[in-house]
Design a protein around this motif. Structure first.
Motif, PDB file in Angstrom:
ATOM      1  N   UNK A 274      39.863  27.175  48.339  1.00 59.57           N
ATOM      2  CA  UNK A 274      38.579  27.070  49.026  1.00 59.57           C
ATOM      3  C   UNK A 274      38.210  28.343  49.777  1.00 59.57           C
ATOM      4  N   UNK A 275      39.073  29.345  49.706  1.00 62.65           N
ATOM      5  CA  UNK A 275      38.825  30.585  50.457  1.00 62.65           C
ATOM      6  C   UNK A 275      38.831  31.826  49.559  1.00 62.65           C
ATOM      7  N   UNK A 276      38.246  31.774  48.374  1.00 62.55           N
ATOM      8  CA  UNK A 276      38.322  32.943  47.481  1.00 62.55           C
ATOM      9  C   UNK A 276      37.529  34.136  47.992  1.00 62.55           C
ATOM     10  N   UNK A 277      36.401  33.891  48.626  1.00 61.21           N
ATOM     11  CA  UNK A 277      35.566  35.003  49.094  1.00 61.21           C
ATOM     12  C   UNK A 277      36.258  35.750  50.228  1.00 61.21           C
ATOM     13  N   UNK A 278      36.865  35.012  51.133  1.00 60.30           N
ATOM     14  CA  UNK A 278      37.572  35.646  52.243  1.00 60.30           C
ATOM     15  C   UNK A 278      38.734  36.485  51.726  1.00 60.30           C
ATOM     16  N   UNK A 279      39.518  35.934  50.802  1.00 63.71           N
ATOM     17  CA  UNK A 279      40.648  36.677  50.248  1.00 63.71           C
ATOM     18  C   UNK A 279      40.172  37.875  49.426  1.00 63.71           C
ATOM     19  N   UNK A 280      39.063  37.706  48.702  1.00 58.84           N
ATOM     20  CA  UNK A 280      38.522  38.821  47.934  1.00 58.84           C
ATOM     21  C   UNK A 280      38.066  39.957  48.824  1.00 58.84           C
TER      22      UNK A 280
ATOM     23  N   UNK B  57      35.102  42.230  43.616  1.00 61.86           N
ATOM     24  CA  UNK B  57      34.495  41.208  42.760  1.00 61.86           C
ATOM     25  C   UNK B  57      35.536  40.523  41.881  1.00 61.86           C
ATOM     26  N   UNK B  58      36.356  41.316  41.203  1.00 62.75           N
ATOM     27  CA  UNK B  58      37.349  40.743  40.295  1.00 62.75           C
ATOM     28  C   UNK B  58      38.387  39.911  41.046  1.00 62.75           C
ATOM     29  N   UNK B  59      38.814  40.397  42.201  1.00 69.41           N
ATOM     30  CA  UNK B  59      39.808  39.645  42.962  1.00 69.41           C
ATOM     31  C   UNK B  59      39.230  38.316  43.450  1.00 69.41           C
ATOM     32  N   UNK B  60      37.966  38.321  43.841  1.00 70.40           N
ATOM     33  CA  UNK B  60      37.332  37.072  44.268  1.00 70.40           C
ATOM     34  C   UNK B  60      37.266  36.073  43.118  1.00 70.40           C
ATOM     35  N   UNK B  61      36.912  36.561  41.926  1.00 69.21           N
ATOM     36  CA  UNK B  61      36.856  35.686  40.750  1.00 69.21           C
ATOM     37  C   UNK B  61      38.241  35.134  40.423  1.00 69.21           C
TER      38      UNK B  61
ATOM     39  N   UNK C 151      32.317  52.377  43.814  1.00 71.19           N
ATOM     40  CA  UNK C 151      32.287  51.472  42.662  1.00 71.19           C
ATOM     41  C   UNK C 151      33.647  50.809  42.448  1.00 71.19           C
ATOM     42  N   UNK C 152      34.709  51.573  42.627  1.00 68.00           N
ATOM     43  CA  UNK C 152      36.056  51.023  42.433  1.00 68.00           C
ATOM     44  C   UNK C 152      36.335  49.888  43.412  1.00 68.00           C
ATOM     45  N   UNK C 153      35.996  50.109  44.675  1.00 66.95           N
ATOM     46  CA  UNK C 153      36.222  49.078  45.693  1.00 66.95           C
ATOM     47  C   UNK C 153      35.375  47.841  45.406  1.00 66.95           C
TER      48      UNK C 153
END
Length: 211
Positions: free
Chosen positions: A199-205, A183-187, A176-178
């Motif tokens: 343009x790369x939030x999902x990759x960085x998240x 999720x929060x980092x992607x947002x 759950x922590x991961x």
């Protein structure tokens, strides 16, 4: 004094630099490939067949559009509810898995013809007229409904951890922590990153959650 708005993204006749192209491709892979496999797992379809059809549709689209739009055709989440109802219907209880898939595929093929017809109508009448019938408030609501219908699956996946870690009593908490960190980092990346990096939030998240 006028301000110049920076437009992010690329038009069909433009091509990003090779480094950017690689990162965009990586993000596309981590988004579309798991999603394509997930739809097959949820609906009971054969994963190998789903991936093959996805690749075939992608190649066909690239050839038809003259390689102007690098779009990957994955599985559509909008079909999940309809396909799942067919696969679990009592009327088809005596059917084999392949027979159920054949019934569902007939509906998918017919919806494809409807999509082609819709494309022809949009091409002839113009986007503005379609927006009057299907404004963003309608299409956005449909997207929200699809997302909410998959909330249970997302929660289940977020709490999943490898079988080798079952002996660890805190494995569930770590899972759950991961998931929450990812999720929060992607947002946060999608909101606060600027320029091309936005343009790369999902990759960085994903990288943040992995690290």
């Amino acid at each position: 004094m006028t301000t110049k708005n920076e437009v992010l993204g690329y038009l069909p006749d433009e091509r990003p630099p090779i480094i950017g192209l690689i990162f965009f491709a990586l993000q596309q892979i981590v988004v579309m490939f798991p999603a394509t496999v997930l739809v097959a797992l949820i609906t009971g379809f054969h994963v190998s067949t789903t991936i093959f059809a996805s690749g075939l549709a992608t190649l066909g689209f690239i050839l038809i559009t003259g390689r102007q739009i690098p779009l990957y055709y994955g599985s559509s989440f909008s079909y999940i509810a309809a396909i799942a109802s067919i696969m679990s219907a009592e009327q088809f209880a005596a059917y084999s898995l392949n027979d159920k898939i054949s019934v569902a595929q007939f509906g998918i093929v017919m919806s494809g013809f409807v999509s082609i017809l819709a494309g022809i109508i949009i091409n002839k009448s113009g986007k503005d007229k379609i927006d009057r019938v299907l404004p963003p408030t309608v299409t956005g609501s449909i997207a929200i409904i699809i997302g909410l219908s998959l909330a249970a699956t997302a929660m289940t996946d977020a709490s999943t951890f490898p079988a080798a870690a079952q002996a660890n009593p805190s494995a569930g908490s770590w899972a759950w922590t991961i998931a929450i960190i990812t999720l929060l980092s992607t947002i946060l990346y999608s909101v606060y990153l600027k320029g091309k990096l936005s343009q790369l939030p999902i990759l960085f998240g994903l990288i943040t959650g992995y690290v």
